[in-house]
Design a protein around this motif. Structure first.
Motif, short mmCIF file in Angstrom:
data_model
loop_
_atom_site.label_atom_id
_atom_site.label_comp_id
_atom_site.label_asym_id
_atom_site.label_seq_id
_atom_site.Cartn_x
_atom_site.Cartn_y
_atom_site.Cartn_z
N TRP A 1 -36.27 11.54 -25.57
CA TRP A 1 -34.75 11.55 -25.77
C TRP A 1 -34.57 11.36 -27.18
O TRP A 1 -35.14 10.42 -27.96
CB TRP A 1 -34.00 10.45 -24.88
CG TRP A 1 -34.26 11.17 -23.40
CD1 TRP A 1 -33.36 11.97 -22.66
CD2 TRP A 1 -35.24 10.69 -22.42
NE1 TRP A 1 -33.76 12.01 -21.46
CE2 TRP A 1 -34.78 11.22 -21.16
CE3 TRP A 1 -36.37 10.04 -22.59
CZ2 TRP A 1 -35.92 11.37 -20.40
CZ3 TRP A 1 -37.16 9.68 -21.64
CH2 TRP A 1 -36.99 10.51 -20.44
N ALA B 1 -32.94 9.28 -30.16
CA ALA B 1 -32.42 8.16 -30.13
C ALA B 1 -31.58 7.96 -31.34
O ALA B 1 -31.39 8.70 -32.08
CB ALA B 1 -33.50 6.82 -30.34
N ASP C 1 -31.36 6.32 -33.91
CA ASP C 1 -32.08 6.42 -35.25
C ASP C 1 -32.79 7.85 -35.61
O ASP C 1 -33.59 7.79 -36.75
CB ASP C 1 -32.96 5.33 -35.76
CG ASP C 1 -33.79 5.26 -34.78
OD1 ASP C 1 -34.24 5.92 -33.84
OD2 ASP C 1 -34.70 4.30 -34.95
N HIS D 1 -35.00 9.21 -33.89
CA HIS D 1 -36.41 9.54 -33.76
C HIS D 1 -36.28 9.85 -32.15
O HIS D 1 -35.01 9.54 -31.38
CB HIS D 1 -37.11 8.27 -33.88
CG HIS D 1 -37.40 7.13 -33.03
ND1 HIS D 1 -36.29 6.47 -32.73
CD2 HIS D 1 -37.91 6.70 -31.84
CE1 HIS D 1 -36.33 5.49 -31.80
NE2 HIS D 1 -37.44 5.66 -31.12
N TRP D 2 -37.54 10.38 -31.71
CA TRP D 2 -37.57 10.69 -30.07
C TRP D 2 -38.15 9.43 -29.56
O TRP D 2 -39.35 8.93 -29.61
CB TRP D 2 -38.40 12.16 -30.16
CG TRP D 2 -37.73 13.09 -30.72
CD1 TRP D 2 -37.90 13.73 -32.03
CD2 TRP D 2 -36.55 13.86 -30.04
NE1 TRP D 2 -37.23 14.70 -31.84
CE2 TRP D 2 -36.51 14.83 -30.90
CE3 TRP D 2 -36.20 14.03 -28.80
CZ2 TRP D 2 -35.40 15.77 -30.78
CZ3 TRP D 2 -35.13 14.74 -28.44
CH2 TRP D 2 -34.95 15.68 -29.43
N ALA D 3 -37.57 8.75 -28.43
CA ALA D 3 -37.78 7.92 -27.69
C ALA D 3 -38.47 8.37 -26.42
O ALA D 3 -37.94 9.31 -25.90
CB ALA D 3 -36.69 7.05 -27.46
N GLU D 4 -39.29 7.64 -25.84
CA GLU D 4 -40.08 8.00 -24.59
C GLU D 4 -39.31 7.38 -23.44
O GLU D 4 -39.53 7.85 -22.35
CB GLU D 4 -41.56 7.54 -24.43
CG GLU D 4 -42.45 8.13 -25.49
CD GLU D 4 -43.70 7.69 -25.51
OE1 GLU D 4 -44.14 6.91 -24.56
OE2 GLU D 4 -44.54 8.02 -26.37
N ASP D 5 -38.32 6.31 -23.64
CA ASP D 5 -37.58 5.80 -22.82
C ASP D 5 -36.16 6.01 -22.66
O ASP D 5 -35.49 5.90 -23.78
CB ASP D 5 -37.65 4.24 -22.74
CG ASP D 5 -37.18 3.26 -21.68
OD1 ASP D 5 -36.26 4.02 -20.92
OD2 ASP D 5 -37.54 2.16 -21.50
N ALA E 1 -33.68 4.92 -21.72
CA ALA E 1 -32.87 3.72 -22.21
C ALA E 1 -32.56 3.58 -23.73
O ALA E 1 -31.20 3.00 -24.08
CB ALA E 1 -33.19 2.21 -21.76
N HIS E 2 -33.31 4.26 -24.53
CA HIS E 2 -32.87 4.00 -26.05
C HIS E 2 -32.41 5.23 -26.36
O HIS E 2 -32.31 5.33 -27.71
CB HIS E 2 -34.57 3.95 -26.55
CG HIS E 2 -35.16 2.80 -26.13
ND1 HIS E 2 -34.77 1.49 -26.57
CD2 HIS E 2 -36.40 2.47 -25.42
CE1 HIS E 2 -35.54 0.46 -25.96
NE2 HIS E 2 -36.52 1.24 -25.25
N ALA E 3 -32.04 6.06 -25.68
CA ALA E 3 -31.33 7.45 -26.08
C ALA E 3 -29.94 7.14 -26.76
O ALA E 3 -29.12 6.27 -26.17
CB ALA E 3 -31.16 8.35 -24.76
N GLU E 4 -29.51 7.86 -27.58
CA GLU E 4 -28.26 8.00 -28.12
C GLU E 4 -27.17 8.65 -27.10
O GLU E 4 -27.41 9.62 -26.74
CB GLU E 4 -28.08 8.75 -29.55
CG GLU E 4 -26.74 8.59 -30.15
CD GLU E 4 -26.74 9.35 -31.27
OE1 GLU E 4 -25.50 9.25 -31.87
OE2 GLU E 4 -27.61 9.66 -31.90
#
Length: 102
Positions: A16, A18, A20, A22-26, A28-31
Motif C-alpha cells: 500500500w 504510504a 512518504d 514508499h510502498w508499505a507491506e502493512d 496500517a501504514h497506508a496513506e
C-alpha cells in the motif's frame, strides 16, 4: 476513504502506498485519501511507480475503520491485506495486529 494498493513486482508482495511515497507491506501504514485531491495524488504516484516497474495491478480501494484499524470494504482486498484464507499461520495474518479477512 480510499487507499492505493498494488503488488510489488520484485516479489509479488501486496503493498500500500504510504504517506512518504514508499510502498508499505502493512495496510496500517497506508496513506488514506479523504478527498478528491488526495485521491488524485495517490493515482498519480501509482502511475509513476508502475511506469518505473516497481509495482503492478495498481488500484484504489475503499476502506473503513473497524475497532480503530483500517479494513478494506471488499472481501478480496481484506484477503489481500491478511493473506491466504485457508492458512491463518501463513502470510500477513500470521503477523500480529492484522484483521482476519472475514
Amino acid at each position: 476513504m480510499k487507499l492505493l494498493t498494488a503488488s510489488r513486482l520484485i516479489d509479488g508482495e501486496v503493498v500500500w502506498l504510504a504517506a512518504d511515497n514508499h510502498w508499505a507491506e502493512d495496510i496500517a501504514h497506508a496513506e488514506i485519501a479523504r478527498d478528491e485531491e488526495a485521491v488524485e495524488r495517490l493515482e498519480h504516484a501509482g502511475r509513476e511507480a508502475a511506469a518505473r516497474n516497481e509495482v503492478v495491478d495498481v488500484n484504489l480501494i475503499d476502506v473503513e475503520f473497524v475497532d480503530g484499524a483500517i479494513r478494506p470494504i471488499r472481501l478480496r482486498e481484506r484477503i489481500r491485506a491478511a493473506g491466504p484464507s485457508i492458512h491463518p499461520d501463513l502470510g500477513k495474518q500470521a503477523r500480529r495486529g492484522v484483521l482476519a479477512p472475514v
